[in-house]
Design a protein around this motif. Sequence first.
Motif, PDB file in Angstrom:
ATOM      1  N   ALA A 120       0.866  -1.186   0.000  1.00 22.04           N
ATOM      2  CA  ALA A 120       0.000   0.000   0.000  1.00 22.04           C
ATOM      3  C   ALA A 120       0.895   1.227   0.000  1.00 22.04           C
ATOM      4  N   TYR A 121       0.768   2.046  -1.029  1.00 21.68           N
ATOM      5  CA  TYR A 121       1.654   3.202  -1.160  1.00 21.68           C
ATOM      6  C   TYR A 121       0.832   4.476  -1.281  1.00 21.68           C
ATOM      7  N   PHE A 122       1.060   5.401  -0.337  1.00 26.94           N
ATOM      8  CA  PHE A 122       0.432   6.713  -0.362  1.00 26.94           C
ATOM      9  C   PHE A 122       1.564   7.741  -0.402  1.00 26.94           C
ATOM     10  N   GLY A 123       1.854   8.255  -1.589  1.00 24.11           N
ATOM     11  CA  GLY A 123       2.943   9.212  -1.750  1.00 24.11           C
ATOM     12  C   GLY A 123       2.426  10.544  -2.263  1.00 24.11           C
ATOM     13  N   LYS A 124       2.675  11.611  -1.512  1.00 27.20           N
ATOM     14  CA  LYS A 124       2.183  12.955  -1.847  1.00 27.20           C
ATOM     15  C   LYS A 124       0.665  12.953  -2.053  1.00 27.20           C
ATOM     16  N   THR A 184      -7.027   3.990  13.918  1.00 24.55           N
ATOM     17  CA  THR A 184      -7.679   3.405  15.087  1.00 24.55           C
ATOM     18  C   THR A 184      -7.850   1.905  14.901  1.00 24.55           C
ATOM     19  N   ASP A 185      -7.305   1.119  15.820  1.00 22.78           N
ATOM     20  CA  ASP A 185      -7.442  -0.351  15.795  1.00 22.78           C
ATOM     21  C   ASP A 185      -6.925  -0.950  14.480  1.00 22.78           C
ATOM     22  N   CYS A 186      -5.919  -0.346  13.902  1.00 15.57           N
ATOM     23  CA  CYS A 186      -5.350  -0.878  12.661  1.00 15.57           C
ATOM     24  C   CYS A 186      -4.319  -1.971  12.976  1.00 15.57           C
ATOM     25  N   VAL A 187      -4.100  -2.824  11.993  1.00 13.27           N
ATOM     26  CA  VAL A 187      -3.103  -3.884  12.124  1.00 13.27           C
ATOM     27  C   VAL A 187      -2.020  -3.660  11.070  1.00 13.27           C
ATOM     28  N   PHE A 188      -0.787  -3.449  11.530  1.00 11.30           N
ATOM     29  CA  PHE A 188       0.355  -3.290  10.626  1.00 11.30           C
ATOM     30  C   PHE A 188       1.130  -4.599  10.631  1.00 11.30           C
ATOM     31  N   GLY A 189       0.787  -5.477   9.670  1.00  7.93           N
ATOM     32  CA  GLY A 189       1.390  -6.800   9.634  1.00  7.93           C
ATOM     33  C   GLY A 189       2.726  -6.850   8.919  1.00  7.93           C
ATOM     34  N   GLY A 190       3.006  -5.860   8.094  1.00  4.22           N
ATOM     35  CA  GLY A 190       4.278  -5.799   7.380  1.00  4.22           C
ATOM     36  C   GLY A 190       5.043  -4.546   7.761  1.00  4.22           C
ATOM     37  N   LYS A 191       6.183  -4.372   7.133  1.00  7.20           N
ATOM     38  CA  LYS A 191       6.991  -3.186   7.386  1.00  7.20           C
ATOM     39  C   LYS A 191       6.244  -1.933   6.943  1.00  7.20           C
ATOM     40  N   SER A 192       6.232  -0.912   7.793  1.00  7.66           N
ATOM     41  CA  SER A 192       5.529   0.328   7.465  1.00  7.66           C
ATOM     42  C   SER A 192       6.470   1.511   7.619  1.00  7.66           C
ATOM     43  N   ASN A 193       6.421   2.414   6.661  1.00  7.17           N
ATOM     44  CA  ASN A 193       7.249   3.623   6.697  1.00  7.17           C
ATOM     45  C   ASN A 193       6.370   4.859   6.669  1.00  7.17           C
ATOM     46  N   PHE A 194       6.677   5.795   7.551  1.00  5.96           N
ATOM     47  CA  PHE A 194       6.065   7.124   7.515  1.00  5.96           C
ATOM     48  C   PHE A 194       7.208   8.092   7.259  1.00  5.96           C
ATOM     49  N   GLU A 195       7.189   8.711   6.083  1.00 10.55           N
ATOM     50  CA  GLU A 195       8.353   9.458   5.629  1.00 10.55           C
ATOM     51  C   GLU A 195       8.017  10.916   5.334  1.00 10.55           C
ATOM     52  N   VAL A 220       3.528   2.330   2.900  1.00  5.13           N
ATOM     53  CA  VAL A 220       4.364   3.530   2.883  1.00  5.13           C
ATOM     54  C   VAL A 220       3.462   4.758   2.838  1.00  5.13           C
ATOM     55  N   PHE A 221       3.737   5.713   3.733  1.00  3.74           N
ATOM     56  CA  PHE A 221       3.057   7.008   3.731  1.00  3.74           C
ATOM     57  C   PHE A 221       4.149   8.069   3.635  1.00  3.74           C
ATOM     58  N   SER A 222       4.246   8.694   2.475  1.00  2.00           N
ATOM     59  CA  SER A 222       5.337   9.639   2.236  1.00  2.00           C
ATOM     60  C   SER A 222       4.778  10.998   1.805  1.00  2.00           C
ATOM     61  N   ARG A 223       5.121  12.032   2.569  1.00  5.08           N
ATOM     62  CA  ARG A 223       4.718  13.406   2.257  1.00  5.08           C
ATOM     63  C   ARG A 223       3.204  13.528   2.056  1.00  5.08           C
ATOM     64  N   VAL A 224       2.488  12.831   2.891  1.00  6.65           N
ATOM     65  CA  VAL A 224       1.024  12.871   2.829  1.00  6.65           C
ATOM     66  C   VAL A 224       0.526  14.176   3.444  1.00  6.65           C
ATOM     67  N   GLU A 225      -0.502  14.753   2.852  1.00  5.94           N
ATOM     68  CA  GLU A 225      -1.127  15.959   3.381  1.00  5.94           C
ATOM     69  C   GLU A 225      -2.584  15.649   3.692  1.00  5.94           C
ATOM     70  N   ALA A 226      -3.010  15.983   4.901  1.00  3.99           N
ATOM     71  CA  ALA A 226      -4.398  15.752   5.307  1.00  3.99           C
ATOM     72  C   ALA A 226      -4.847  16.939   6.145  1.00  3.99           C
ATOM     73  N   VAL A 227      -5.850  17.645   5.652  1.00  4.40           N
ATOM     74  CA  VAL A 227      -6.292  18.881   6.310  1.00  4.40           C
ATOM     75  C   VAL A 227      -6.746  18.610   7.739  1.00  4.40           C
ATOM     76  N   TYR A 228      -7.468  17.518   7.952  1.00  2.00           N
ATOM     77  CA  TYR A 228      -8.003  17.204   9.277  1.00  2.00           C
ATOM     78  C   TYR A 228      -7.268  16.046   9.948  1.00  2.00           C
ATOM     79  N   GLY A 229      -6.110  15.693   9.437  1.00  2.00           N
ATOM     80  CA  GLY A 229      -5.347  14.616  10.032  1.00  2.00           C
ATOM     81  C   GLY A 229      -5.902  13.249   9.673  1.00  2.00           C
ATOM     82  N   ILE A 230      -5.194  12.225  10.118  1.00  2.00           N
ATOM     83  CA  ILE A 230      -5.596  10.842   9.872  1.00  2.00           C
ATOM     84  C   ILE A 230      -5.527  10.078  11.188  1.00  2.00           C
ATOM     85  N   ASP A 231      -6.617   9.414  11.536  1.00  2.00           N
ATOM     86  CA  ASP A 231      -6.676   8.600  12.744  1.00  2.00           C
ATOM     87  C   ASP A 231      -6.528   7.130  12.381  1.00  2.00           C
TER      88      ASP A 231
END
Length: 411
Positions: free
Chosen positions: A131-135, A167-178, A154-165
């Motif tokens: 799952a890739y969310f870039g810009k 909640t109760d998510c499962v990260f089963g693989g490697k995750s990057n917030f960049e 991967v979440f890279s340079r993501v923009e969210a006006v009201y943020g991202i919650d």
Amino acid sequence: MTCCKCAEYEWADPQEVVYTDPEGKGYCVFHAPLYEKRISNDDFNKRVFERLRESKLFEGSGRFCDLSGVVFPQEIKFQQVGQFPKVRFNSACFEGFADFSEVDFGGFALFKETIFSQGASLSEAKFNGVAYFGKTEFRDYVYFNSIKFNNRSVFSRVEAVYGIDFTDCVFGGKSNFESIDDGKCKFHFFNCIISNSGIDVIGCNPKTIDFINQYDITNIHFINSPWEKNGCIEACTEGKKDLLQPTRDFYQRMKAKYKAENNEYEASKWHIAEKEAQLKLLWREAKDWSLCPWTQEQGEDQEYFQWEDVRSGSRWLGGKASEFLTCFVLWLYKVSSGFGEKPVRGLCWLLLLLVLPYFFPGDMREYIPLMQRNIANASSVLKSFEMAGWQLLITIQAALFAFALRNRFRR
């Protein structure tokens, strides 16, 4: 004549033109501007669903369902598609609400430079591939609760006006917030399950990420993401009075995490942050007189003072005195040795306590421990208390200096 955008995004199956702009560029139904689709929104959505279903037939070839650059004119719900094939939403624009809730992404799901103008939901979605969310831009509310990331995300340079919650998510693989920049996005983690693959926070301003409600932080790692600002750690929630205690608890968890990793250098920083938050919390509680029983309103048939009022007030006053004393002692611990982490500060105070007796009346050696001056031979009781008190201060400060020096060498 084929669509200019199909050529730009290198679609394997260029589409026929339904709209030509004043410059002579042709656009297919997928890439035509918002009000130039020439079909209803329901028909447009059916075209999208058909494209997704047809792409499943080519899954073995590694082919993506390409929806790059598509302009979605209104709300669209993807639940009826079933399991998604590998899909690209790169540079797509969702002008209506995008509902991906409960969607099963069977392979790669790429959202590079995708724009969600009217909100989106990925609640209870399942990502079996990358799952890739870039810009990616979320210009309205977005819902990320109970998502399962079974592969890399991967979440890279993501923009969210009201943020991202999350909640109760499962990260089963490697995750990057960049490269999450301050003011562009704020991530909140609530009770997520993080596998041993872990989450790497890389090149981010940590004040944009809220972990105070994420109790398992063992597998969260910060890489080139310094927490210090003006020489001290401060989480994004520390300035909020109602979140001061959860913030203090988060600092404790971070200190415990680095101690478990034998990273004493980082543990020292989080120890100081924890004590600073604890001091603020104690001071706030100590100066809060709202629960004083002597200031509570009395009933109409009740005398202003009763013995029970006196007893409860005395107990409250004793508790308040204890709070002030605890706060004062912790403040002295900070001032004298930086919570046991600043040996230079401890040494300065120790030298000051040793030098000041030169200006006291009498022999200065009477105030310094181990100088063979008998306190019992003091000229008065007051003098003996002065000598004993000053020697005790020097002894305590010497112990604090030694403790801080030991901590510094251990780091």
